[in-house]
Design a protein around this motif. Structure first.
Motif, short mmCIF file in Angstrom:
data_model
loop_
_atom_site.label_atom_id
_atom_site.label_comp_id
_atom_site.label_asym_id
_atom_site.label_seq_id
_atom_site.Cartn_x
_atom_site.Cartn_y
_atom_site.Cartn_z
N ALA A 42 0.82 -1.21 0.00
CA ALA A 42 0.00 0.00 0.00
C ALA A 42 0.85 1.26 0.00
N ALA A 43 2.02 1.21 0.61
CA ALA A 43 2.87 2.39 0.68
C ALA A 43 3.48 2.76 -0.67
N SER A 44 3.52 1.82 -1.62
CA SER A 44 4.15 2.08 -2.92
C SER A 44 3.14 2.36 -4.03
N VAL A 45 1.86 2.46 -3.69
CA VAL A 45 0.84 2.65 -4.73
C VAL A 45 1.04 3.98 -5.45
N ARG A 46 1.27 5.06 -4.72
CA ARG A 46 1.42 6.37 -5.36
C ARG A 46 2.69 6.43 -6.20
N ALA A 47 3.75 5.77 -5.76
CA ALA A 47 4.97 5.74 -6.57
C ALA A 47 4.74 4.99 -7.87
N LEU A 48 4.00 3.89 -7.83
CA LEU A 48 3.68 3.15 -9.06
C LEU A 48 2.80 3.98 -9.99
N ALA A 49 1.86 4.73 -9.41
CA ALA A 49 0.94 5.52 -10.23
C ALA A 49 1.65 6.63 -10.99
N ALA A 50 2.84 7.02 -10.53
CA ALA A 50 3.58 8.08 -11.23
C ALA A 50 4.05 7.62 -12.60
N ASP A 51 4.27 6.30 -12.77
CA ASP A 51 4.80 5.79 -14.03
C ASP A 51 3.87 4.80 -14.73
N HIS A 52 2.76 4.43 -14.09
CA HIS A 52 1.87 3.42 -14.66
C HIS A 52 0.41 3.86 -14.50
N ASP A 53 -0.43 3.33 -15.36
CA ASP A 53 -1.87 3.45 -15.19
C ASP A 53 -2.33 2.21 -14.41
N LEU A 54 -2.90 2.43 -13.24
CA LEU A 54 -3.24 1.33 -12.35
C LEU A 54 -4.69 0.91 -12.54
N MET A 55 -4.91 -0.42 -12.44
CA MET A 55 -6.24 -1.00 -12.58
C MET A 55 -6.47 -1.97 -11.42
N ALA A 56 -7.74 -2.19 -11.12
CA ALA A 56 -8.10 -3.14 -10.07
C ALA A 56 -9.47 -3.71 -10.37
N THR A 57 -9.75 -4.89 -9.83
CA THR A 57 -11.07 -5.49 -9.90
C THR A 57 -11.67 -5.48 -8.50
N ASP A 58 -12.95 -5.79 -8.43
CA ASP A 58 -13.62 -5.81 -7.13
C ASP A 58 -12.97 -6.83 -6.19
N ALA A 59 -12.68 -8.02 -6.74
CA ALA A 59 -12.10 -9.08 -5.92
C ALA A 59 -10.68 -8.73 -5.47
N SER A 60 -9.86 -8.20 -6.41
CA SER A 60 -8.49 -7.86 -6.03
C SER A 60 -8.44 -6.69 -5.07
N LEU A 61 -9.41 -5.77 -5.18
CA LEU A 61 -9.46 -4.65 -4.25
C LEU A 61 -9.80 -5.13 -2.84
N ASP A 62 -10.72 -6.09 -2.76
CA ASP A 62 -11.04 -6.67 -1.44
C ASP A 62 -9.80 -7.32 -0.83
N ALA A 63 -9.05 -8.05 -1.66
CA ALA A 63 -7.83 -8.70 -1.16
C ALA A 63 -6.80 -7.67 -0.71
N ALA A 64 -6.69 -6.57 -1.46
CA ALA A 64 -5.73 -5.53 -1.10
C ALA A 64 -6.14 -4.83 0.20
N VAL A 65 -7.44 -4.62 0.38
CA VAL A 65 -7.92 -4.00 1.62
C VAL A 65 -7.59 -4.89 2.82
N GLU A 66 -7.79 -6.19 2.65
CA GLU A 66 -7.51 -7.12 3.74
C GLU A 66 -6.00 -7.19 4.02
N ALA A 67 -5.20 -7.19 2.95
CA ALA A 67 -3.75 -7.31 3.13
C ALA A 67 -3.14 -6.05 3.74
N SER A 68 -3.71 -4.89 3.43
CA SER A 68 -3.13 -3.63 3.91
C SER A 68 -3.83 -3.08 5.14
N GLY A 69 -4.82 -3.80 5.64
CA GLY A 69 -5.56 -3.28 6.78
C GLY A 69 -6.37 -2.05 6.45
N GLY A 70 -6.78 -1.92 5.20
CA GLY A 70 -7.58 -0.77 4.76
C GLY A 70 -6.77 0.41 4.30
N ALA A 71 -5.45 0.34 4.36
CA ALA A 71 -4.62 1.49 3.98
C ALA A 71 -4.76 1.84 2.51
#
Length: 707
Positions: free
Chosen positions: A123-152
């Motif tokens: 979660a801490a590197s999302v903004r750094a990745l967005a500087a050079d990439h177009d980011l995409m997510a799905t509903d399922a992967s977003l749920d997994a990311a929320v659980e993995a990052s504690g909502g961050a």
């Protein structure tokens, strides 16, 4: 499958297997196992041709644009690139679920067919990745990311460009998190029942009607001068402003297209009205023949042609006329209705002229229209731009009217108190004279018009913003100081004897009670002329105190309008609001004319006393200047200190004004003077001639209709 999906297709897999009769009782898992693959079926859903221009216009004005969709990621990415949400040539990363049970999510390439991990999710590197990439997510992967990052990760949702495979609840959650975690104000567009939750959650919801088919999908105006679709440049994030000579001017192109569509629609409407009128005349000419044919038919059948028979025949003929008129309307709509696509319009004309059946698109509101406060009635998302423009204009108008109302109420309250303490009052004629012009200015103020370009800088939106609140406090202090100074100057000049004379005059005035009684009687009888004359003829003793207070108060009311009307860069400036500009200008000129007694008869008519000398006159005019110029300078200093970006935007707009920009206001002034001269002449022939000349000029401005 990837090849079809990357081209923007919606792909379904077809498979089959032989099953016995009792298969209807099988569970779904058993039905769907051991199938024989049959192939793919792909659906192409074209985007509206002006969507890239709208997206680019939003990006140019520092708005961030994203996509929430239930489509597959590859399909969504293709559309995002096509409309300019994602930049061409910029790498895309898709947030994918973990490779195994309990594994954390990871970043993979969105295109190319590789499922290899590009980077682990953090979660801490999302903004750094967005500087050079177009980011995409799905509903399922977003749920997994929320659980993995504690909502961050919910605090970085504004870094994502595309959310695909989203459930209705997922769409609403993304918007809610953008509002709560990122402090964003969200405008949402949607056309289906799965968008209802998101439309209700958004700050502004815009429903798009379905049923237009493929209208507005073949235009070529969405491409730039070099054939490239407008969109964020390589490395430009949504919400950043494109600068430099190569920056896209999508909003200007959108404005030109809007004007062209309006011209085409006006021409089409004119053609339809003319053709429908001709058809109506044709049907009316045939009405008598149809009635006679129906009567003859009844006579041949041996039926009586009595009163009720005539009524029934007239009813049948009326229904026939209505049906043929409706058929003609549908034919004309098919012939001239599509102003978006020239090729399809030509095909529709050929079909309609040949008499072939032409199914018009059935456009009706759906679930999205119920949930959203706004609904677009055109096959386009350009109404997003209209909403933002009009919303800013409405916000500023409401805010500025509150400022004006509070300041004018304070000024009027102090004037009433100051005059009452000295035993004086305002003249009815003075109040009528000043109210005419100030009322015109106030009404014109409420008809503020948005500009045709969204500025990257947002306007102030709170009455208690320091730039507004401190400015109002300073303006009120300056106005009260000037009014108190005017009262002191007048009372010192008049002296106790003349003040006592004014008080005694009002004490001895008994005619006013008679006038009020006559006025009430006239009002009860509905005689408004008599009521107006009763007000106009109310006795009044002109005095220096009343004259000074009237001139200073009028200039202060004008100053409140001038200082607090802030038009560009969000709505038309004061010189573009001709009614407001001319009424304010006329009030300022009138104050100067009355102060110097240019027309003594006018001063006498509205009960103004002459000034004792030029020194006193210049002191009064100094107070008028402080009310006008001092409050203006103070207000702009407050904006400069507390809202420097807003101040710079206003300065840039002011520096771009040319003398030629004042020409329309001068022309409007000339028109007003001509009308006043014509009406003042009392010549009925001149009035009628002027009216027909005005109609002829307006008719010449109408768009020409091609034969």
């Amino acid at each position: 499958y990837r090849g079809l999906a990357e081209r923007g297709m919606r792909v379904l897999a077809l498979a089959s297997k032989a099953a016995p009769a009792e298969a209807s009782a099988w569970p779904r898992a058993q039905v769907e196992e051991a199938l024989d693959f049959a192939g793919f079926i792909a659906f192409a859903c074209k985007t509206r041709s002006d969507s890239p221009m709208v997206v680019s216009a939003l990006l140019e004005s520092a708005h961030a644009v994203g996509m929430l969709t239930g489509d597959a990621p590859l399909t969504a990415l293709h559309v995002a690139k096509e409309v300019g949400i994602c930049a061409e040539g910029r790498p895309e990363l898709l947030l994918a679920e973990g490779q195994g049970q309990g594994e954390p999510p990871r970043w993979v390439r969105a295109v190319g067919g590789s499922d290899a991990t590009v980077a682990p999710f953090d979660a801490a590197s999302v903004r750094a990745l967005a500087a050079d990439h177009d980011l995409m997510a799905t509903d399922a992967s977003l749920d997994a990311a929320v659980e993995a990052s504690g909502g961050a990760v919910l605090g970085d949702l504004d870094c994502f460009k595309v959310f695909a495979r989203m459930h209705p609840q997922g769409k609403a959650r993304v918007i809610r998190m953008l509002q709560e975690r990122n402090g964003r104000r969200v405008l949402m567009c949607g056309d289906g029942g799965n968008d209802v939750g998101a439309l209700k959650q958004a700050d502004v919801g815009l429903a798009l009607l379905s049923g237009y088919g493929d209208q507005n999908t073949s235009g070529g105006d969405a491409k730039g001068a070099e054939g490239q679709r407008p969109g964020p440049a390589d490395g430009q994030q949504g919400g950043e402003v494109a600068e430099g000579p190569g920056a896209a001017k999508a909003e200007e192109a959108l404005n030109r297209q809007t004007m062209e569509l309006a011209r085409k629609a006006a021409v089409a409407a004119q053609l339809q009205r003319a053709a429908l009128s001709a058809k109506q005349k044709e049907l009316q000419a045939s009405q008598a023949r149809w009635i006679q044919e129906a009567l003859d038919a009844r006579a041949q059948q041996g039926l009586e042609n009595g009163v009720w028979a005539h009524v029934e025949i007239l009813k049948q003929v009326t229904n026939r006329m209505r049906k043929e008129l409706n058929d003609e309307r549908r034919r004309l709509q098919a012939l001239h209705g599509n102003v978006y696509d020239a090729q399809k319009d030509a095909l529709a004309k050929m079909t309609a002229e040949l008499g072939a059946d032409s199914d018009l698109p059935l456009v009706r509101p759906g679930d999205a229209s119920v949930a959203a406060p706004f609904t677009s009635r055109s096959p386009s998302v350009r109404n997003i731009v209209d909403l933002i423009r009009q919303g800013r204009c409405t916000l500023l108008s409401a805010l500025q009217q509150q400022q004006i109302m509070m300041l004018e109420s304070l000024i009027n309250a102090y004037v009433l108190s100051a005059l009452s303490l000295e035993g004086a009052r305002s003249s009815e004629r003075q109040m009528i004279a000043s109210s005419w012009l100030l009322m015109t200015a106030s009404i014109a103020f409420s008809y503020a018009t948005p500009v045709d370009k969204m500025h990257p800088e947002r306007p102030l939106r709170r009455l208690f913003h320091p730039a507004i609140f401190v400015s109002m406090a300073g303006q009120a202090a300056l106005h009260l100081y000037c009014m108190r100074s005017a009262v002191n100057m007048a009372t010192e000049e008049m002296g106790p004897a003349k003040l006592a004379e004014v008080v005694e005059f009002h004490r001895r005035e008994r005619l006013r009670e008679m006038k009020e009684a006559q006025q009430e009687k006239a009002m009860e009888e509905g005689d408004w002329v008599a009521a107006s004359l009763a007000i106009w003829s109310t006795p009044f003793l002109p005095n220096l105190l009343n004259t000074c207070v009237f001139l200073v108060e009028t200039s202060q009311c004008v100053a409140v309008l001038l200082v607090n009307y802030k038009g560009r860069p969000w709505m038309k400036g004061i010189t573009e609001n001709h009614a407001l500009f001319l009424s304010v200008f006329a009030t300022v000129v009138a104050c100067a004319v009355l102060s110097w007694s240019v027309f003594p008869e006018l001063n006498e008519l509205i009960h103004l006393a002459p000034f004792p000398d030029d020194g006193f006159r210049w002191r009064v005019m100094f107070l008028v200047f402080v009310s006008l110029g001092g409050t203006f300078v103070w207000d702009r200093i407050c904006i400069k200190v507390f809202a420097p970006n807003v101040f710079q935007a206003m300065v840039d707009e002011a520096m771009s004004v040319k003398l030629t920009d004042l020409l329309p206001a001068v022309q409007s002034l000339g028109k007003v003077l001509i009308v006043l001269v014509v009406l003042g002449s009392g010549n009925i022939f001149l009035m009628v001639g002027g009216y027909f000349l005005w109609k002829r000029i307006n008719a010449a401005k109408q768009p020409a209709v091609a034969p």
